[in-house]
Design a protein around this motif. Structure first.
Motif, short mmCIF file in Angstrom:
data_model
loop_
_atom_site.label_atom_id
_atom_site.label_comp_id
_atom_site.label_asym_id
_atom_site.label_seq_id
_atom_site.Cartn_x
_atom_site.Cartn_y
_atom_site.Cartn_z
N ASN B 18 7.85 -15.55 -24.49
CA ASN B 18 8.88 -14.37 -25.86
C ASN B 18 7.94 -13.92 -25.76
O ASN B 18 8.74 -13.18 -26.88
CB ASN B 18 9.68 -14.90 -26.67
N ASP B 19 6.52 -14.04 -25.73
CA ASP B 19 5.85 -13.41 -26.88
C ASP B 19 4.83 -13.06 -26.33
O ASP B 19 3.62 -12.15 -26.12
CB ASP B 19 4.79 -14.01 -27.51
N HIS B 20 5.21 -12.54 -24.87
CA HIS B 20 4.43 -12.22 -23.39
C HIS B 20 4.23 -9.84 -24.15
O HIS B 20 4.83 -9.97 -23.78
CB HIS B 20 4.69 -12.35 -22.10
N SER B 21 2.69 -9.54 -23.18
CA SER B 21 2.53 -8.58 -23.31
C SER B 21 2.29 -8.35 -22.00
O SER B 21 0.86 -8.81 -22.47
CB SER B 21 2.49 -7.47 -24.40
N PRO B 72 2.67 -8.70 -14.05
CA PRO B 72 2.79 -10.01 -14.17
C PRO B 72 1.39 -10.47 -13.80
O PRO B 72 1.79 -10.40 -12.04
CB PRO B 72 3.56 -10.49 -14.41
N GLY B 73 0.31 -11.24 -14.42
CA GLY B 73 -0.43 -11.09 -13.21
C GLY B 73 -1.40 -10.83 -12.88
O GLY B 73 -2.97 -11.06 -11.13
N CYS B 74 -1.72 -9.08 -12.87
CA CYS B 74 -2.34 -8.16 -12.13
C CYS B 74 -3.60 -8.00 -13.10
O CYS B 74 -2.65 -7.50 -14.52
CB CYS B 74 -1.47 -7.16 -11.59
N ASN B 75 -4.33 -7.02 -13.04
CA ASN B 75 -5.41 -6.28 -13.37
C ASN B 75 -5.79 -7.68 -14.80
O ASN B 75 -5.94 -8.19 -14.32
CB ASN B 75 -4.98 -4.92 -14.31
N GLU B 76 -5.34 -6.46 -15.96
CA GLU B 76 -5.85 -7.69 -17.30
C GLU B 76 -4.94 -8.53 -18.41
O GLU B 76 -4.75 -8.95 -19.39
CB GLU B 76 -5.96 -6.59 -18.54
#
Lengths: 96, 230
Positions: B18-21, B72-76
């Protein structure tokens, strides 16, 4: 088998298409690729041709020459020189 | 010319918490036309990054705001790549579209499989998930043969479907692998074939490259289309 209406592409046409594909993959000018002869080294000789670039090269050959390339088709001899690659493309185009 | 800005955007895709950016590279001056640019996937993400941003720079000059979100899961990203699925990535692009109030989208190569429903736009040289896998699997079989320990395409596919597999340095989970095998470009997008850009696809090269005239062509095609369909 040719029925007279569906001829395999000519050697010159395959040669021209293959040089265009190599020029696209290697990022070389058409003039540079036009100078390739049968003995010009490819995989293992050109740093621009790593395994990913070879994969792209084979996929472009499939799409543009309308052929299917199987795992077992890919070997050192076929990829080592321009002559080897052209002979392979010609043989596949006749099969197709 | 506006400098780009790196911003966080809230990514509420299933599985991300819920707190992902995630981050996005943006050219945002609050203009009317706002283009969500979904970057190319996997090995092509690296090869086309520079060219993609160059197209965004030109669109900025043409008066178009652009947003390139990280998946999600890519770069940073703090998310784990092998846990990603196509459903998560589709949720994520839809989230990004809402967050940036996108009016249109541009997909790049296989990212055409991620275009949010209902968001009009264009697919630059679109290709499907199966084709994206095919290139990377082929690279792996060629490298394996060269290293003297040959692998078969079918064995890599079986492993990919059951346990997941690493391809071109990208760890692809089993669900994602199976998803990709049947994922096709979104059919509501207008295709911009590579042949319209007057040069070869830069994804064919071994290393990332750029081509100013291709970037001009793509930005011009989009600018004209966006003016006709604001």
């Amino acid at each position: 088998m040719s029925n007279g209406h569906d001829l395999a592409p000519s050697r010159a046409a395959i040669d021209a298409k293959l040089r265009k594909i190599l020029s696209d993959v290697l990022g070389l000018a058409a003039d540079d690729v036009a100078a390739f002869d049968a003995d010009t080294g490819l995989f293992g000789h050109l740093p621009e041709l790593d395994s990913m670039a070879v994969a792209g090269l084979l996929t472009e050959m499939e799409d543009q020459l309308d052929i299917i390339i199987e795992d077992d088709d890919v070997d050192g001899e076929m990829l080592e020189t321009y002559g080897g690659l052209l002979a392979f493309a010609e043989a596949k185009a006749v099969e197709a | 010319m506006t400098p780009f800005t790196l911003v966080n955007w809230p990514c509420r895709a299933v599985g991300c918490g819920n707190d992902h950016s995630e981050m996005a590279l943006t050219f945002d001056r609050g203009r009317t036309i706002r283009l969500l640019v979904i970057p190319a996937l996997f090995d092509e993400a690296n090869k086309l990054r520079r060219q993609t941003i160059n197209v965004m720079r030109r669109l900025d000059l043409a008066g178009v705001d652009t947003f390139a979100p990280d998946l999600p899961g890519c770069n940073e990203s703090a998310a784990s790549l092998p846990q990603q699925t196509l459903a998560i990535w589709r949720d994520a692009t839809a989230d990004a579209s809402r967050h940036f109030k996108a009016t249109h989208t541009l997909t790049v190569r296989a990212s055409a499989i991620l275009a949010p429903d209902g968001l009009p736009g264009w697919a630059w040289a679109p290709t499907g998930g199966r084709q994206a896998l095919r290139g990377m699997i082929r690279a792996r079989t060629i490298a394996a043969k060269e290293a003297g320990r040959p692998e078969k395409t079918e064995d890599i596919q079986t492993l990919g479907r059951s346990e997941g597999v690493e391809l071109a340095g990208w760890r692809i989970g089993a669900t994602m692998f199976r998803d990709l095998e049947t994922a096709n470009p979104a059919d509501h997008l207008i295709e911009i074939p590579q042949s319209d850009l007057g040069g070869p696809g830069l994804w064919l090269r071994a290393e990332p490259d750029e081509d100013a005239s291709q970037a001009e062509s793509l930005a011009a095609i989009l600018s004209i289309a966006l003016e006709l369909n604001p």
